[in-house]
Motif scaffolding. Structure first.
Motif, PDB file in Angstrom:
ATOM      1  N   ASN A 159      13.694 -30.491   9.941  1.00 36.64           N
ATOM      2  CA  ASN A 159      13.258 -29.409  10.723  1.00 36.64           C
ATOM      3  C   ASN A 159      13.784 -28.265  10.719  1.00 36.64           C
ATOM      4  OD1 ASN A 159      15.437 -30.284  12.626  1.00 36.64           O
ATOM      5  ND2 ASN A 159      14.020 -30.102  14.278  1.00 36.64           N
ATOM      6  N   ARG A 213      16.166 -27.391  17.012  1.00 36.69           N
ATOM      7  CA  ARG A 213      15.854 -26.940  15.681  1.00 36.69           C
ATOM      8  C   ARG A 213      16.582 -25.654  15.023  1.00 36.69           C
ATOM      9  NH1 ARG A 213       9.679 -25.495  13.747  1.00 36.69           N
ATOM     10  NH2 ARG A 213      10.105 -26.004  11.524  1.00 36.69           N
ATOM     11  N   CYS A 260      12.805 -29.240   4.913  1.00 37.41           N
ATOM     12  CA  CYS A 260      13.009 -27.975   5.430  1.00 37.41           C
ATOM     13  C   CYS A 260      12.283 -26.923   5.077  1.00 37.41           C
ATOM     14  CB  CYS A 260      14.588 -27.544   4.998  1.00 37.41           C
ATOM     15  SG  CYS A 260      15.734 -28.828   5.400  1.00 37.41           S
TER      16      CYS A 260
END
Length: 332
Positions: A64, A145, A166
């Motif tokens: 993430n 995150r 990503c």
């Protein structure tokens, strides 16, 4: 002398030839005294990059993670600030140091002993400098995150960034505005003393850190149709901040609720009010005359280019655009 690291990273790193290196060092008052070229695009970096190349290549990414990338002075910092506040406005208000909230991956590769000494002597930003240099440690300890800034070419980002899930948001800005803003940044942070004409000549000869400029954008542009890469133009961001940020929210899988739309308006208000001081580099010379705010204006280059210098940069742009697929949404 060429120097390769075949057992460490899958690309060559070699010294810039002595004549060019001396020219750069003189223009930067000795700060950039040793430079290297990296990989096939010949990305130019301070020689300190060699010490950290393997660390950046093997940096452990998370699915993430959000990488905000672009050539220096293209709007990476601006976009990072906006996304940080928009996605988590309350947490963003708690910590003002952008270098700690959205760390620059390759920070240690940019700081020579000379630059650090000058900073310690002339600036009052000890905590900010420490945070800037501690980017990898800060990223490692982040629980939520991560927003990660980088000026590295996409090819030299962590090896798993395109396969681990990503997201990459790459921002591109008009090359003439980049030239003016980067010149102002370097004369305030790296003691560049040779003037705008010399700076533009070095930029067009691809001797400024993170050059070559056009290949930088081209690498991201070639990936724009992949689901995890988004290319944004700085001028579009400035002209339609709400629309761009809402689109990026969806790209990042964040639901655009009515509350979030209200937060977006607050974010833009805060950006227009506070962004100048909040986004300065920790190596910024507080005693220098300050045009930091105007450096973010669209079309600011009109105040600086004329005559032979304008012909030079126009020729550079025309020649480079003829050999790449990157398409600007405006006349360059």
């Amino acid at each position: 002398m060429a120097e390769a690291l075949p057992d460490c990273v899958p690309f060559r790193i070699r010294d810039v030839d002595n004549a060019r290196g001396t020219e750069v060092s003189k223009a930067y008052s000795g700060d950039l005294d040793r430079m290297v070229r990296v990989g096939e695009p010949n990305m130019v970096m301070p020689r300190e990059y060699m010490q950290h190349a393997l660390t950046y290549h093997n940096f452990p990414v998370r699915p993430n993670d959000v990488f905000i990338t672009g050539f220096p002075c293209s709007g990476v910092v601006n976009l990072a600030w906006l996304l940080l506040h928009y996605l988590n406005i309350e947490d963003a208000r708690k910590e003002r140091l952008l270098v700690a909230r959205v760390p620059l991956l390759e920070s240690k590769a940019l700081v020579s002993e000379n630059l650090l000494a000058m900073a310690n002597q002339s600036l009052s930003g000890g905590l900010s400098i420490h945070s800037f240099l501690s980017s990898l440690e800060i990223l490692r300890d982040m629980k939520d995150r991560r927003l990660i800034r980088s000026h590295l070419h996409v090819d030299f980002l962590p090896k798993d960034v395109l396969t681990a899930g990503c997201k990459i948001i790459h921002i591109i800005r008009h090359p003439k505005d980049v030239a003016v803003s980067l010149y102002n940044l370097h004369r305030r942070t790296r003691k560049f003393k040779a003037g705008l004409n010399t700076f533009v000549r070095l930029l067009t000869r691809e001797m400024i850190p993170f050059s070559p400029y056009f290949q930088h954008g081209e690498q991201a542009w070639l990936l724009k149709d992949q689901g995890n890469v988004r290319v944004v133009f700085y001028e579009t961001l400035v002209g339609d901040m709400e629309g761009v940020l809402e689109g990026l929210s969806r790209f990042l899988g964040v639901e655009v609720t009515e509350q979030r739309k209200a937060d977006l308006k607050d974010t833009i208000t805060m950006y227009n009010t506070f962004n100048a001081q909040d986004m300065k580099t920790p190596f910024y010379d507080a005693e220098a005359d300050d045009d930091f705010v105007t450096a973010g204006e669209v079309g600011h280059w009109h105040n600086h280019f004329s005559g032979e210098l304008h012909l030079l940069i126009n020729s550079w742009i025309e020649n480079r655009l003829a050999n790449i697929t990157l398409e600007y949404p405006y006349e360059v």
